[in-house]
Write a protein that holds these residues in place. Sequence first.
Motif, PDB file in Angstrom:
ATOM      1  N   ALA A  75       0.825  -1.208   0.000  1.00  0.00           N
ATOM      2  CA  ALA A  75       0.000   0.000   0.000  1.00  0.00           C
ATOM      3  C   ALA A  75       0.859   1.258   0.000  1.00  0.00           C
ATOM      4  CB  ALA A  75      -0.935  -0.004   1.207  1.00  0.00           C
ATOM      5  N   VAL A  76       1.885   1.274   0.831  1.00  0.00           N
ATOM      6  CA  VAL A  76       2.724   2.471   0.934  1.00  0.00           C
ATOM      7  C   VAL A  76       3.560   2.666  -0.330  1.00  0.00           C
ATOM      8  CG1 VAL A  76       4.629   3.542   2.221  1.00  0.00           C
ATOM      9  CG2 VAL A  76       2.728   2.454   3.445  1.00  0.00           C
ATOM     10  N   ASN A  77       4.006   1.576  -0.931  1.00  0.00           N
ATOM     11  CA  ASN A  77       4.734   1.698  -2.193  1.00  0.00           C
ATOM     12  C   ASN A  77       3.892   2.374  -3.268  1.00  0.00           C
ATOM     13  OD1 ASN A  77       7.158   0.624  -1.367  1.00  0.00           O
ATOM     14  ND2 ASN A  77       6.718  -1.444  -2.070  1.00  0.00           N
ATOM     15  N   ALA A  78       2.579   2.187  -3.192  1.00  0.00           N
ATOM     16  CA  ALA A  78       1.679   2.768  -4.185  1.00  0.00           C
ATOM     17  C   ALA A  78       1.258   4.201  -3.847  1.00  0.00           C
ATOM     18  CB  ALA A  78       0.440   1.889  -4.329  1.00  0.00           C
ATOM     19  N   MET A  79       1.629   4.683  -2.671  1.00  0.00           N
ATOM     20  CA  MET A  79       1.226   6.026  -2.241  1.00  0.00           C
ATOM     21  C   MET A  79       2.144   7.104  -2.789  1.00  0.00           C
ATOM     22  SD  MET A  79       0.327   5.593   1.821  1.00  0.00           S
ATOM     23  CE  MET A  79      -1.077   4.635   2.396  1.00  0.00           C
ATOM     24  N   ALA A  82       2.734  12.796  -0.468  1.00  0.00           N
ATOM     25  CA  ALA A  82       1.732  13.483   0.352  1.00  0.00           C
ATOM     26  C   ALA A  82       0.833  12.485   1.072  1.00  0.00           C
ATOM     27  CB  ALA A  82       0.900  14.424  -0.507  1.00  0.00           C
ATOM     28  N   GLU A  83       0.511  11.380   0.421  1.00  0.00           N
ATOM     29  CA  GLU A  83      -0.319  10.360   1.057  1.00  0.00           C
ATOM     30  C   GLU A  83       0.433   9.697   2.207  1.00  0.00           C
ATOM     31  OE1 GLU A  83      -3.174   8.841  -2.601  1.00  0.00           O
ATOM     32  OE2 GLU A  83      -1.082   8.161  -2.515  1.00  0.00           O
ATOM     33  N   ARG A  84       1.724   9.450   2.013  1.00  0.00           N
ATOM     34  CA  ARG A  84       2.522   8.875   3.099  1.00  0.00           C
ATOM     35  C   ARG A  84       2.595   9.825   4.282  1.00  0.00           C
ATOM     36  NH1 ARG A  84       7.610   6.594  -0.605  1.00  0.00           N
ATOM     37  NH2 ARG A  84       6.378   5.020  -1.724  1.00  0.00           N
ATOM     38  N   VAL A 111      -4.769  13.064   5.800  1.00  0.00           N
ATOM     39  CA  VAL A 111      -4.608  12.820   7.235  1.00  0.00           C
ATOM     40  C   VAL A 111      -5.303  11.511   7.582  1.00  0.00           C
ATOM     41  CG1 VAL A 111      -5.374  13.598   9.521  1.00  0.00           C
ATOM     42  CG2 VAL A 111      -4.239  15.193   7.950  1.00  0.00           C
ATOM     43  N   GLY A 112      -4.580  10.634   8.281  1.00  0.00           N
ATOM     44  CA  GLY A 112      -5.068   9.278   8.500  1.00  0.00           C
ATOM     45  C   GLY A 112      -5.534   8.953   9.907  1.00  0.00           C
ATOM     46  N   SER A 113      -5.453   9.926  10.824  1.00  0.00           N
ATOM     47  CA  SER A 113      -5.869   9.673  12.208  1.00  0.00           C
ATOM     48  C   SER A 113      -6.510  10.925  12.780  1.00  0.00           C
ATOM     49  CB  SER A 113      -4.667   9.290  13.084  1.00  0.00           C
ATOM     50  OG  SER A 113      -4.020   8.136  12.607  1.00  0.00           O
ATOM     51  N   LEU A 378       6.633  18.389   7.194  1.00  0.00           N
ATOM     52  CA  LEU A 378       6.979  17.016   6.804  1.00  0.00           C
ATOM     53  C   LEU A 378       7.110  16.885   5.289  1.00  0.00           C
ATOM     54  CD1 LEU A 378       4.631  15.041   9.221  1.00  0.00           C
ATOM     55  CD2 LEU A 378       7.125  14.842   9.147  1.00  0.00           C
ATOM     56  N   ASN A 379       6.170  17.457   4.550  1.00  0.00           N
ATOM     57  CA  ASN A 379       6.216  17.367   3.093  1.00  0.00           C
ATOM     58  C   ASN A 379       7.444  18.063   2.517  1.00  0.00           C
ATOM     59  OD1 ASN A 379       3.918  15.924   1.809  1.00  0.00           O
ATOM     60  ND2 ASN A 379       2.692  17.292   3.067  1.00  0.00           N
TER      61      ASN A 379
END
Length: 410
Positions: A75-79, A82-84, A111-113, A378-379
């Motif tokens: 999943a992360v390889n495909a992100m 910005a998604e990471r 944002v994931g949380s 971060l970005n």
Amino acid sequence: MKRVHVHLARCAAALCAIALPLSFAGCSSNASLNADSNQSEQSNSQQSGASHDALDKSNVPSVMDDSPHGKAVAAVNAMSLAERVGQLVMAPLYAGSDPSSLQDLIMNQHVGSVLIIGNWNSGTAGVAAATSALQSYAPANNRLLMTTDQEGGLVQHLQGSGFDQMPSATDQGTMSTDQLRQSAAVWGSQLKSAGINVDLAPVVGTVTVDRATNDPVGALDRDFGLDAAGNADHAKAFIQGMADSGIGSAIKHYPGLGSVTGNTDFTADGILDTTTLDGAEINAFNSALEANPSMVMMSLATYQAIDPNNPAVFSSTLVTDYLRNTVGFQGVITSDSLSATALSGVQPSDLGVRLVEAGGDLACIGAFDYVQQVLDGLNAKAAADSAFADKVKQSAIRVMTLKYDMELAK
């Protein structure tokens, strides 16, 4: 492996070279998963007049890693970057705020949380309405970690119909571990009905000074009130009870706030701690890890005997060298609120960067106006620094591994 027969053409001396490329999904932190690893390979039977038996595809083993970690790597390889980065940020929603205030952060900035914070008195139904709206902004295959501080006593953010009034942690410490586990399972079921999936509890710190002078823990009865071994046993019972209801936990505040006087939420004074790496206090946390909490939350205090130059949350000595490499914890490491007064001397854009550089993963943010600055920092750092971008990737893998483990990602 099936033998491939090669027929020699008359008077020919050359053999066919047969290549069967396979991509293997690694289990190390630098593993890379080839999304095409399960595609069938085509054999070439036209070389130099030679032919060979067709490969029996049913005998070619699959190398897809279907573990939570393996899925997270894919999943992360495909992100995108910005998604990471978005997976490394926990944004706050305060009681009384409209969930739509986080819509752009979740839908467009990934944002994931979310931290459900403040005095929510609307009961399980009111909280569930907010968490459901928030989840509707997230991708269906990558839902939000939805967290809150539900410790008991003076620190219980969610109240009202459907939520028990939880006793303080100190009162929980008077229960047997079996009783505490059973009670925590009930409290966890209430959180689950409200759409919460991680409780940022329990506090595992052991108070070593006069309780009344220990502002962040002892004065508020946030610890179990026992010695280090007793605190560890009760922490395990709390974690296990929450897990019995499908709720994750975060042990905090690593490696303990039991020897300070100042509360890091409100002051930068009195937050030098005397904890050592060989003491019973830190060993209580390490023992609690045996119950498999979802996260470890790092303290914002500074530990003079461990790393006098950095607060724990920004200390690679403590986070990477000790907690990850010595203790062996490879799960999600989150921060205490990065907008706390204890860190007021750090530019908001540097807060998430310093957390990830130290080996941490998830930036917990208590002030809404800090979220964009942390994301931007971060970005920008990851775009300019490939080594840091790799750390972002590894942190995103740890967060996504937790999501797959909790069935929030598919």
